[in-house]
Every structure is written in structure tokens, then in C-alpha cells.
Design a protein around this motif. Structure first.
Motif, PDB file in Angstrom:
ATOM      1  N   GLY C 435       0.812  -1.204   0.000  1.00 37.04           N
ATOM      2  CA  GLY C 435       0.000   0.000   0.000  1.00 37.04           C
ATOM      3  C   GLY C 435       0.849   1.259   0.000  1.00 37.04           C
ATOM      4  N   VAL C 437       3.947   1.493  -1.383  1.00 38.89           N
ATOM      5  CA  VAL C 437       4.903   1.570  -2.487  1.00 38.89           C
ATOM      6  C   VAL C 437       4.304   2.371  -3.631  1.00 38.89           C
ATOM      7  CG1 VAL C 437       6.153   0.219  -4.199  1.00 38.89           C
ATOM      8  CG2 VAL C 437       6.002  -0.587  -1.872  1.00 38.89           C
ATOM      9  N   SER C 443       0.204   4.749  -7.614  1.00 37.36           N
ATOM     10  CA  SER C 443       0.039   3.626  -6.698  1.00 37.36           C
ATOM     11  C   SER C 443       0.463   2.329  -7.362  1.00 37.36           C
ATOM     12  CB  SER C 443      -1.414   3.529  -6.247  1.00 37.36           C
ATOM     13  OG  SER C 443      -1.594   2.307  -5.578  1.00 37.36           O
ATOM     14  N   TYR C 444       1.170   1.534  -6.576  1.00 39.24           N
ATOM     15  CA  TYR C 444       1.685   0.260  -7.075  1.00 39.24           C
ATOM     16  C   TYR C 444       0.563  -0.761  -7.157  1.00 39.24           C
ATOM     17  CZ  TYR C 444       5.484  -3.213  -7.444  1.00 39.24           C
ATOM     18  OH  TYR C 444       6.365  -4.170  -7.861  1.00 39.24           O
ATOM     19  N   LEU C 445      -0.542  -0.492  -6.486  1.00 36.19           N
ATOM     20  CA  LEU C 445      -1.622  -1.476  -6.423  1.00 36.19           C
ATOM     21  C   LEU C 445      -2.719  -1.188  -7.434  1.00 36.19           C
ATOM     22  CD1 LEU C 445      -2.011  -2.028  -2.602  1.00 36.19           C
ATOM     23  CD2 LEU C 445      -1.228  -3.661  -4.269  1.00 36.19           C
ATOM     24  N   ILE C 448      -6.409  -2.042  -8.185  1.00 33.70           N
ATOM     25  CA  ILE C 448      -7.242  -2.384  -7.024  1.00 33.70           C
ATOM     26  C   ILE C 448      -7.371  -1.164  -6.120  1.00 33.70           C
ATOM     27  CG2 ILE C 448      -7.154  -3.663  -4.857  1.00 33.70           C
ATOM     28  CD1 ILE C 448      -6.676  -6.112  -6.288  1.00 33.70           C
ATOM     29  N   ALA C 449      -6.258  -0.516  -5.902  1.00 39.16           N
ATOM     30  CA  ALA C 449      -6.281   0.688  -5.088  1.00 39.16           C
ATOM     31  C   ALA C 449      -5.309   1.673  -5.712  1.00 39.16           C
ATOM     32  CB  ALA C 449      -5.872   0.370  -3.652  1.00 39.16           C
ATOM     33  N   PRO C 450      -5.726   2.755  -6.288  1.00 41.37           N
ATOM     34  CA  PRO C 450      -7.097   3.216  -6.478  1.00 41.37           C
ATOM     35  C   PRO C 450      -7.907   2.259  -7.350  1.00 41.37           C
ATOM     36  CG  PRO C 450      -5.579   4.571  -7.733  1.00 41.37           C
ATOM     37  CD  PRO C 450      -4.759   3.704  -6.858  1.00 41.37           C
TER      38      PRO C 450
END
Lengths: 365, 361, 487
Positions: C435, C437, C443-445, C448-450
Motif C-alpha cells: 500500500g 509503495v 500507486s503500485y496497487l 485495485i487501489a485506487p
């Protein structure tokens, strides 16, 4: 990940003891526990633990202890074995009939309290001494405990002998509209055989259904999915007439009606479909008229036997097929609470209506 | 704060804050307090939750999305606010850590009964601290991932299809429960708590977040999930059985029987760490937000460290499960009061400010 | 764009007396004192001096383009020849030195100096990629020469919008780094961010792209690579077209692209060359492989140490039996085997391909078999370890697969300490870390997030192409639509 945390974790790991470890090979997984009641009101508790040691000659260990309660027996049992005894892989509980007659609630309470005991563990009654049954080795069946378990598992999957698990037993015990049941097994010389189904009132064993009537009980208690059932229409000497349904699917419905005086009348409708692979008799299966006659005969036969069985249950005041739940749901909460259900049950009018259907009759006409 | 929460993240964040340790015992509490068909009580409670959220929405509208602390500080001298802040700060972190402690106690029923719970608690607090340090935006991101990892557990409830019986539900409504329904209401209501923290999210949202709408959605989501879980439990266990089960959800999980893995409650309960983690983190985050108001000069990392340390020390106090439960219940009563009282007080304050003309049009 | 080279060179290498006067032969030769590979050809008749590093020359080219025209031309025509455009006149002596260093030949004629590009050292031909093989699709891979690599990309994207910016990295090595992007598709914020990060590197040497990206990552402490590298020109071309920034490093056959999400490491260009259902299936398989790699051995340890309840009845006895001769607790047993398999992998990677394969087979089978027979491990663990090792190789990115294998050890240890709770703790820690990174500030995610559900059709599945009508949101491209709706 930050480099410091793994180090921290390892430090903590040192703090964490190994007390909670259950390393497989050092653990004895109780497979079956047997409970017997001794004349002095103590319990004889037997334990069957499979052994996985390739060097040992036996494939299981059977331990025995006499104690005041099941947990009380634990230290006595542990003293006899090199393994750490655990209950997490428990599959079967074997109770002797005298014990069950006195009520199983205390045992059940202990068992369901232990979080390691699976809710799917089977409840079984033993004709005769439960420990002796468990202890005995059967030549053709290695590991008696597993033999009993697979026997019951198979029977349950064909739905001839109803399954009784810890979860089901306690659920039915606490539900006010149904009583628990449990299969009974006995030693038959070289084999073990199911010798009936025990009917309980609350947690007390009252009476049993004979093996020949098990399929009637199954029809009345739940919906069958793929059962086999043979109906003997007549068997007098040479003259035999019987019909066997395979892959029988049944659908049970219970309606509660009121008669003129306002008394409840229970109607049990059973609708069943199956394929007939065996019929011995004079009628012709391919003829519509004959088939109808046959089905009517078979249905009437089933109805009379079902009503007989219900009468038997009513006489013994055990509501094993769950009529109470339907009666309860048909009345108001206050009047249900006022009702002395078992008294009412004993005098209830229960009618059965069976509707049999043949899906197919095999390859030949 | 560079980025604002998106609507989706805010919804999941509030949802994950709401779902926590209370849900494990929820069906039992419903059965005990409300009796037959107690799962319907969820909807009654949901009405109050929505009412409460509506009150917070009024605050949001009146304060035009400004931080509630700014609203407070505009009219109330700091000397008066300090003790309130201090109380809120300590209280919120206590709630968070008590929830975590209860989670660990429950875990120890299943496994690791002889390990000292504070070791688990320590790891839990360390992880919570790491997450709080990353700020609300990352908490929201992480909670979304947690949500996706845990949401499939709900599908397991279809596993009970065969053992579910409508007759067990009975046609009676709220019969056979405890007579004191008001107490029952307050005992079960905390299962919904968590939505009240939305009041602190004002400064982290903008028009696009539709913050209040997301709060309503997540409350609706929680209502549906709880009602579903409770409904399945009522039909799977009988009422009488449900009343004697400490944590019905765990027994439900234990019943699941997959060909390769049995007794998946061992694994699933580990997964539920994620939901508890977010509950704890959000409560502690709220404490940090309040703490920042008291000590604006302190570095964020130091502040959250001190607050988590406080929480860790507090969680030493309940030594057994019953105690943790009792403490958490008391704390939940206060929190329920706070959830209603705090926004109402703010509305009054805002109205006074408005009448004095202190608010810019 | 270029940095002030001489200043930083002075800082590290010993200072040379330099002046900014007009370039003189004398001065240049002084600079290259003690350089045996320097060739200095004089043509007194023509008053021409040629200075170059012979190993960096393409001798044919030198003869054809420089020597022959000069010699054929008479004394008078030399200046005329040098007017030709391939000879660039240089006034700055620093530029001359730099030119010679980067493989140009310097020609001194009278007072003026010229540089001519006759660079052409021996280099590897374009071959198949060893690390990223595909079954269908193009087989060519990048080489160590940036020029070749640029050619491979240019020949795939024939657009004037493909922009190339040259940077130089390494105070001593002065490695060329090229930043590529497509104007109008790439978000210029990311281009500028990448350039400024590369410019900020102050290091003596950068040898490879994977080294370069470690210097410009957002979280250098993280276990996860935040920029994806690839050896495949088609993959890199697709990254460019989807709006990402791409970087080449001279001397390295891998090319990086950014911004990246963690899920991008699980997709391979193969996915797009297969039918979409096959592609989707394979992609999902990789995610399953990820879970198996991280959790399978850990689950074995946790189950055999703490959670015996989870073993099905039929498996219990075989499992216990296979464990019964093992003298160590499951944690040590698992770590032992995991280390062994890592040793085998590393040995296989270091040895020549043919021996490497033998080591793999001999080591794998012989050690595995013998370890079970000697009672060092249970055979079920061998299966678990082997499956998780194989799964780790399913992940297309070698960098990511390495990171995941490291994480696996952490999870195994946690499982050995706290069973399933430890595994949950491990996953929590990884997710919390992920979360935080970022990749080039994004965002690395993602997605999914965002949460970007629109991106899922090209992240977790590989939808048919007519559905993939938008570029990924992570690149924040100003030009989202990639295909017109099909009629």
C-alpha cells in the motif's frame, strides 16, 4: 519490507514457546472415542488412535480408562501412550445404550465446548459394550475405528441410515420441534452391522427402529436424493412379490390442518421418483394399467408402514421426524409454549400420503 | 494531503471499520436478546444507524466539509477543548486495541491457547502502527485489498444450503428472547459502530467523494451482510442452539468441509485479522487525528507511536476473554452515545456560529 | 540536456588540466596519455591527424568514409572533403575528448577539429531472449547496443511522435541512457519525473538497466521492483503505446518501463498473441502460481506444526507416516529443502545451459529421492517445495519472481512460529507494505487501489481486443481511447 522487522519477529519467535505445537508425528489423533457406563456410575472411556509408525506392527492403539467424566479420563489415557493425544481429528463417538438411556447432554456439552472437536463428528450407539466393539479387530477389515466410520459414511451417503453428527444431534436437541436420532451398530461376529436407529427424547435414548424399517424412517425424516429401496408387497411362502426402486428421489411435505374441534391433524405427503430395476411378481411393468396398480399397491403399503412407524413413535413419545416444528409453526407462540407437546403428540392424528412414480424401468420391457 | 479519498475507497474503508469482532458473536446476541427471527432486528438497528448517519450528514452540510476540529476550535477555547481531546484520543485508541485484544483472545480459543496473548497483541500493534503511519489514503488503499481478500468468505455461506431449513426459522417474530429489548438493542448496536468515524474524514474528501453517500452505502452494505449472516445462522442452527453458542460464526466455518482442506475456520479466522486490523487502525487513526490537534508540533510518526504504545499498554488490562468482552461492551456503550451525541453537539455549535455570522457564506 | 560532464569528472577522477581553448591535437593527446588502444594517424602531406580508439572503430567504415576520401582528395581538396556533413566541426576541446570516448574519430586539420562517427565495435547479434521466451509472437530481443535497441523499437513504432531523449549516467562510465515516450499519449509529468530522477543520479557507474532503476525507484528499500524491465521489443512497444515511459541504457539488453503496477509483472506479451480465453486462463494461472509460491510450503509447515485439524482424514496417515522418520520440526525441514532448491536454481543459473540442465535433473531427482530415503524430509514436503518452486518460475518477470521467493522464506518462518495466524500476519505486512509503495508517484496497487474496475479487463483477465478499447488509467494518459468501437 523493512529489514528490521524480520529480526524482531525472530526474537519474538524465541519468546513464543513450543507449547502450542502439534507436530504430526508426535501427536496421537483420536479417531474414535467410546463411552460406557459402569455399574458404579463411572465411565469407561476407550480411545482408538491410528498409528502411522511404519515400524510398528499394529496400525492403531486402543487405550482405556475409567473416570468420572470424559475430560477426567484424559490424563489417565495420556499416561499410557507416548503420543500427545488430541481431538482435532475425531471422527466418531461411540456410546453404549445404557449410557444413552441416562442422557447424553453432559457428554455433548463437553464435546461441543472443545473447539478442536469438529462439528461433523459422528454420534453412534453401540449394542453391547462400546469399548469391546472398538477394541475387537476384524480380520477382513483393518482398523476397526475406520471400518465403523467408513461403514456409516457409506450408509449415510445412500441415506439408508441417517447421518447423526454432533452438530445435528445438538441442533435437534435444542430445537423444540424435533428429537435427535443416532444409528446403532453391533458386532456380528466377523463384521459390524447396523442394527437399527436409536430414537431420543431430548438427550435420552428411548427406543429403536429395526433395520428393516430404516427406509421408511428415511422417507419420513428427510428428502432422499439417491436412495435404494425394496418394498415387499407380499411374501408368503413360495409366492413372492417385491419391487426395488433405485436412485429414489423423494420430497417430503408436512401440512398441519385443523379438524372441526380445532385439533391439529398432520398430513405427511411423500412424493418419490425412482427407477425400477427389479420387480418380481405377476404384473407387467410396461403396461400402464399394471404399472399403476403396482404403484398404488406399493404406495398403500408404504403408507401403512409409515403410519405404523409414526404410531410407534407416538406411543414412545419421540418426535424423530420433526412433526413438532410444523405444529409449532402453525400456531401462535404463546399457545405453543402452553402446550405440553409430548402429551399432545401422543394423541395426534397423523396421516400419510405416498405418491410413487417410476422414472424408468431399465433396459428391458 | 495531496489526494482525496475516492468514493469507492471511502465506502470500503467505512465498511471495513464497521465489520469487526462483534460480528463473530452477532447471531448469538440476536438470538439471546430478540429470540425467534432475531435477524430481523438488524433492520431495526439499521434504521438508527441511518438516522445517525443523517445527523452526521447535517454536520457535513453545515460545516461545508471543514474539519470538525476547526469548527470546535473556532468557538471553544483550547483550555476547554484539551480535556475533551485527551479523552477522545485515549478513548478511541482504547476501543481499537480492545477490539484487537478480543480478536486475539477468540483466536486463542482455536489455536495457540498457551502463548501469551500480548505477544500477538504486540505484532498486531506493530502492523497497525505501520499502517497508521502511512496516512489515511494508504489505509483506504490497504483496506480495499483486505476487503477483496475477505469478501469471498461470504460466498461460503451458500455451503450451508443443504442444512438450512426454513422450518427452523419459525414464523414467530422476536419471541423467546430476553424481555429487556432495550438492553439487547444497545448490546447488538455496537456491531454497526465505525461509521461515526466518518466525521473525521471531512477534510480528506471533496465533492467527488460524496462522503455522506458513501457512508450510507457502506451502512447499507453492513446491514445486508449482517442480515445475511444472521439469517443463515438462524436457519442452520436452531434458536436454542444459537443461544448457547459463543461464536456461531466459528462453528459455521468449522462445518465447511472441502476435499483438500477441512476445518477451514483455522484459516478463515486468520483472514478475519484483516477486518479487525482495519477496525483497530481506523480507531487509532482517529486518536492520532485528535492527538495532532493537541500536539501540532509533534511529528506524526512519534505521535502515532505514542498512541499505539498507549493502546498496547491499555490492552494489558483485560487478562481474560470475558473481561475483554465486558470492557469492550462498556466502551461500546460510550461510543454509541458519542456517535449520536458528538454530531448533535456539533450541529448546535454550527447553528450558533451561523447565527453569529461566523461562517462564511 | 546533458550535464556538465567535466566538472563531475574532476570530482571523481583526477583532474586534468583542461582549457576551453580551441581544440588542439597536442592537448587531446595529452588527455589520452597512456592509452595503448588510442591510434594516432598522421598524414603530414595533408596536414591531417586522425585520433581514435581502434577497438571501437568499424575499420571498414573508417576506410570507406574517412581515409579513402581524404587520401583521394589532394592537398587542396581536404577542406572541401571536411565540409561534408558527416564531419562535424567542433570548437570545444571537451567535446572532442567526449567524442573520441564515445567512439568517434577526431580529425585535426590545421586549426580546426572534426568528429566523424565511425563507431562500430563487435557486438552480439539480435537473438532470442533467454529470460523471456514466448511461444508465439516475435522472437527478437534487445541486445547490449542502445543503437540496435532503438532501431528495434523504431521499426515497430513508425511514428514521429516517438520521442527519444538522450541522457548520460555514471560519472566515470558516462553511459548513455535514452528516455522514450510517445508524444500525445504519454503523460509529460511522468516523462519529466523520470528524466529528473535520472539526472539526479550521482554514481560512478551504471552497468545495466536493472541497476539504473534501483537508483531511481520510489522506494529503494522495498523488496518489490517498481519498474518493469523487459528484453522484448514488442512488449516495450506495447508499453509505449499504452502511455508509459520507457528507458534504455546503453550496454544493457533490458529496457524498463514505468509507471508500473504489481499486477503488470504477471502479464506477458504471450497473453495478447493467444486467443483471449487462453490468454485469460494463463494469466489467472499466474496469479494462482503466485499464491502457491508464497503460501504452499508455509501452509505445509503451519498445518503439520499447529493445525493438524485441517488435514483430511485420508491424507492424515500418509502425511504422518512420511513425517515420522524426519528428525527435525517441519519449519527446519521446510527451510532445508527450500534452501536446497534455491541452491539448485542458483547453480543451474550460473552454469552453462547444458550442464545447468543436468544439475537441475540430477540435483532435483537425486537429492529429493535421497533426502526422503534418508529420512531428512517427508515426500509430501518435497512435492510442496517443488510445486512452489515451479510456480515461482511461472511468473514472467525474473525480478518479481526473485522478490516473491524471498518473501516466501519470510512467510514460512512466520508459519513456523505462529501457524496460520503467522501466515495472516505475513500477508497483512506485505499488503501494508504494498500500500505504501509507489511507482513513479503512482500507486503500485492500481487497479485495485485506487480502484479502477475498467482496468481489470486487462489486468486479471485478458479480454478480447474489441473490449480493450482504453489505455490503462495508471499512465494518466491524455489520450485514453485506443480503438474506435467496432461496428
Amino acid at each position: 519490507m523493512n529489514k528490521r522487522w524480520p529480526g524482531l519477529l525472530l526474537t519474538l519467535a524465541m519468546l513464543t514457546g513450543c507449547d502450542d505445537q502439534h507436530i504430526l508425528e508426535r501427536t496421537g489423533f483420536c479417531h474414535t472415542i467410546s463411552y460406557d457406563l459402569l455399574p458404579d456410575h463411572n465411565f469407561k472411556i476407550g480411545l482408538s488412535v491410528p498409528k502411522a509408525d511404519p515400524n510398528s506392527k499394529t496400525d492403531r492403539e486402543v487405550l482405556q480408562a475409567i473416570a468420572h467424566s470424559s475430560k477426567d479420563s484424559q490424563p489417565k489415557l495420556v499416561r499410557q501412550t507416548s503420543l500427545l493425544l488430541v481431538n482435532g481429528q475425531l471422527r466418531n463417538l461411540l456410546f453404549s445404550l445404557p449410557l444413552a438411556e441416562g442422557g447424553l447432554l453432559d457428554q455433548m456439552d463437553t464435546l461441543s465446548r472443545d473447539p478442536s472437536i469438529p462439528p461433523k463428528v459422528k454420534i453412534t450407539l453401540a449394542d453391547g459394550d462400546a469399548y469391546d466393539l472398538l477394541k475387537k479387530n476384524y480380520k477382513e477389515h483393518p482398523r476397526t475405528d475406520r471400518y465403523i466410520y467408513t461403514l456409516l459414511e457409506k450408509e449415510a451417503s445412500y441415506q439408508t441410515v441417517p447421518e447423526a453428527t454432533l452438530y445435528e444431534f445438538i441442533r435437534d436437541y435444542y430445537d423444540d420441534g424435533i428429537d435427535p436420532i443416532a444409528p446403532i451398530i453391533k458386532d456380528a461376529g466377523d463384521t459390524i452391522t447396523v442394527s437399527g436407529v436409536g430414537l431420543f427424547r431430548g438427550d435420552r435414548y428411548i427406543t429403536r427402529i429395526k433395520p428393516d424399517d430404516l427406509h421408511i424412517l428415511a422417507l419420513l425424516r428427510h428428502n432422499l436424493r439417491h436412495a435404494d429401496m425394496t418394498i415387499h408387497l407380499a411374501s408368503e411362502g413360495q409366492h413372492k412379490e417385491l419391487i426395488t426402486f433405485n436412485y429414489l428421489k423423494s420430497d417430503r411435505k408436512i401440512d398441519v390442518l385443523r379438524d372441526k374441534s380445532g385439533k391439529p391433524v398432520v398430513m405427511i405427503h411423500i412424493k418419490a421418483f425412482g427407477s425400477v430395476l427389479e420387480y418380481i411378481g405377476k404384473l407387467k411393468l410396461h403396461s400402464d394399467a399394471d404399472r399403476n396398480t403396482l404403484l398404488q399397491q406399493a404406495a398403500r403399503h408404504l403408507e401403512s408402514r409409515a403410519e405404523e412407524m409414526i404410531k410407534f413413535m407416538q406411543d414412545n413419545k419421540v418426535d424423530s421426524i420433526g412433526i413438532g416444528a410444523y405444529v409449532r409453526n402453525s400456531m401462535s407462540y404463546a399457545s405453543w409454549k402452553k402446550l405440553d407437546w409430548y402429551e399432545e403428540y401422543a394423541h395426534l392424528t397423523v396421516k400419510c400420503k405416498v405418491d410413487l412414480n417410476i422414472v424408468n424401468s431399465g433396459q428391458t420391457l | 494531503m495531496k489526494e482525496k479519498l475516492s468514493a469507492f475507497h471511502a465506502t470500503i474503508l467505512i465498511y471495513m471499520t464497521q465489520v469487526g469482532v462483534f460480528s463473530f458473536s452477532l447471531p448469538r446476541m440476536l438470538a439471546q436478546h430478540f429470540g425467534t427471527n432475531g435477524w430481523l432486528a438488524i433492520f431495526i438497528m439499521a434504521a438508527f444507524v441511518f438516522l445517525n448517519t443523517a445527523i452526521i450528514a447535517v454536520v457535513y452540510r453545515l460545516s461545508k466539509g471543514n474539519s470538525v476540529f476547526e469548527t470546535l476550535e473556532r468557538s471553544i477555547p483550547k483550555i476547554v477543548l484539551y480535556p475533551i481531546y485527551l479523552f477522545l484520543c485515549c478513548f478511541w485508541v482504547t476501543i481499537g486495541c480492545l477490539a484487537a485484544k478480543e480478536y486475539i483472545f477468540i483466536f486463542q480459543i482455536i489455536a495457540f491457547p498457551s502463548t501469551h496473548p500480548m505477544i500477538f497483541m504486540f505484532i498486531f500493534c506493530v502492523l497497525a502502527y505501520l499502517l497508521i503511519n502511512q496516512g489515511i489514503y494508504n489505509i483506504a488503499k490497504v483496506s480495499t485489498v483486505f476487503y477483496i481478500i475477505t469478501v469471498w468468505i461470504l460466498f461460503l455461506f451458500f455451503f450451508y444450503y443443504h442444512d438450512f431449513k426454513w422450518t427452523r426459522l419459525t414464523p414467530f417474530i422476536f419471541q423467546g428472547g430476553s424481555p429487556d429489548k432495550i438492553k439487547g438493542f444497545f448490546d447488538v448496536y455496537p456491531a454497526f459502530l465505525g461509521y461515526e468515524l466518518v466525521i473525521l474524514l471531512f477534510p480528506y474528501s471533496d465533492k467527488k467523494t460524496h462522503l455522506m453517500r458513501t457512508a450510507f452505502i457502506s451502512c447499507g452494505l453492513v446491514t445486508i451482510v449482517y442480515a445475511f449472516i444472521a439469517f443463515v445462522s438462524f436457519g442452520f442452527f436452531s434458536l436454542g442452539y444459537l443461544k448457547v453458542l459463543q461464536y456461531p460464526i466459528l462453528v459455521l466455518f468449522a462445518y465447511v468441509h472441502l476435499p483438500l482442506i477441512e476445518r477451514i475456520e483455522n484459516l478463515l479466522y486468520g483472514f478475519l485479522l484483516f477486518t479487525t486490523m482495519i477496525t483497530t487502525v481506523m480507531n487509532s487513526w482517529a486518536a492520532v487525528e485528535v492527538g495532532k490537534r493537541m500536539f501540532p508540533k509533534l511529528k506524526n510518526a512519534v505521535l502515532s507511536f505514542l498512541i499505539m504504545l498507549f493502546g498496547y499498554v491499555i490492552s494489558f488490562i483485560p487478562e481474560v476473554l470475558m473481561e475483554a468482552q465486558r470492557w469492550l461492551h462498556y466502551a461500546a456503550y460510550i461510543e454509541t452515545g458519542l456517535a449520536f451525541g458528538f454530531p448533535i453537539a456539533l450541529i448546535l455549535l454550527l447553528l450558533i456560529q451561523r447565527s453569529r455570522g461566523e461562517l462564511q457564506p | 540536456m546533458l550535464k556538465d560532464e567535466s566538472k563531475s569528472q574532476e570530482a571523481i577522477v583526477e583532474a586534468y588540466p583542461e582549457n576551453n581553448e580551441s581544440p588542439s591535437l597536442q592537448h587531446t593527446l595529452e588527455q589520452f596519455d597512456n592509452c595503448a588502444d588510442l591510434v594516432h594517424r598522421t598524414y603530414p602531406k595533408l596536414q591531417v591527424d586522425i585520433v581514435y580508439f581502434s577497438p571501437m572503430m568499424d575499420m571498414d567504415k573508417l576506410t570507406r568514409d574517412v581515409l579513402t576520401p581524404l587520401l583521394q582528395a589532394g592537398e587542396a581538396e581536404v577542406s572541401g572533403v571536411l565540409e561534408q556533413s558527416q564531419f562535424s566541426k567542433n570548437e570545444d576541446s571537451k567535446q572532442i575528448v567526449k567524442g573520441i570516448l564515445s567512439g568517434q574519430a577526431a580529425i585535426f586539420y590545421g586549426q580546426s577539429a572534426y568528429l566523424v562517427d565511425v563507431f562500430g565495435p563487435e557486438s552480439r547479434a539480435v537473438t532470442q531472449s533467454e529470460t523471456e521466451t514466448v511461444i508465439t509472437g516475435p522472437h527478437d530481443a534487445f541486445t547490449e547496443r542502445a543503437g540496435t535497441n532503438l532501431a528495434l523499437i523504431r521499426s515497430r513504432i513508425r511514428s514521429s511522435h516517438l520521442k527519444v531523449i538522450r541522457l548520460s549516467v555514471g560519472e566515470v562510465t558516462k553511459t548513455d541512457v535514452f528516455i522514450l515516450y510517445i508524444e500525445g499519449i504519454a503523460n509529460m509529468d511522468y516523462v519529466h519525473e523520470a528524466i529528473s530522477r535520472i539526472k539526479a543520479i550521482e554514481m560512478d557507474a551504471v552497468y545495466d538497466t536493472s541497476m539504473l532503476i534501483q537508483c531511481i525507484e520510489d522506494s529503494p528499500k522495498s523488496v518489490f521492483p517498481q519498474f518493469i524491465t523487459s528484453e522484448r521489443p514488442d512488449a516495450i512497444a506495447s508499453k509505449l503505446v499504452s502511455g508509459r515511459v520507457v528507458g534504455l541504457c546503453d550496454g544493457s539488453p533490458s529496457v524498463f518501463s514505468a509507471p508500473t503496477s504489481v499486477f503488470e509483472f504477471f502479464s506477458s506479451s504471450d497473453d495478447y498473441y493467444q486467443r483471449w480465453m487462453v490468454g485469460t486462463g494463463i494469466r489467472l494461472l499466474r496469479f494462482v502460481a503466485f499464491i502457491i509460491t508464497v503460501a504452499f510450503t508455509a501452509l505445509y509447515v503451519s498445518v503439520t506444526t499447529y493445525h493438524y485439524e485441517m488435514i483430511p482424514e485420508n491424507l492424515l496417515i500418509p502425511l504422518t507416516e512420511s513425517r515420522s522418520r524426519v528428525p527435525f520440526p517441519p519449519l527446519y525441514e521446510a527451510l532445508l529443502m527450500e534452501t536446497t532448491i534455491e541452491l539448485l536454481r542458483e547453480a543451474g543459473a550460473r552454469l552453462p545451459t547444458k550442464i545447468g540442465q543436468t544439475i537441475g535433473i540430477v540435483g532435483g531427482i537425486v537429492i529429493g529421492q535421497a533426502a526422503v530415503q534418508a529420512g531428512l524430509t517427508s515426500n509430501i514436503l518435497i512435492i510442496a517445495v517443488a510445486i512452489s518452486a515451479i510456480s515461482s518460475f511461472v511468473i514472467p518477470s525474473y525480478a518479481m519472481s526473485g522478490s516473491i521467493r524471498i518473501i516466501r522464506f519470510g512467510i514460512i518462518v512466520l508459519a513456523g512460529i505462529w501457524g496460520n495466524f503467522g501466515i495472516a500476519i505475513g500477508f497483512t505486512a506485505i499488503i501494508i507494505h504494498l500500500g505504501g509503495v509507489l511507482s513513479l508517484g503512482t500507486s503500485y496497487l492500481t487497479p485495485i487501489a485506487p480502484f479502477k474496475f475498467r482496468d481489470w479487463k486487462d489486468t486479471f483477465i485478458r479480454a478480447p481486443f474489441f473490449i480493450l478499447d482504453e489505455r490503462p488509467t495508471q499512465t494518466k494518459t491524455p489520450n485514453r481511447i485506443r480503438q474506435k468501437p467496432r461496428r
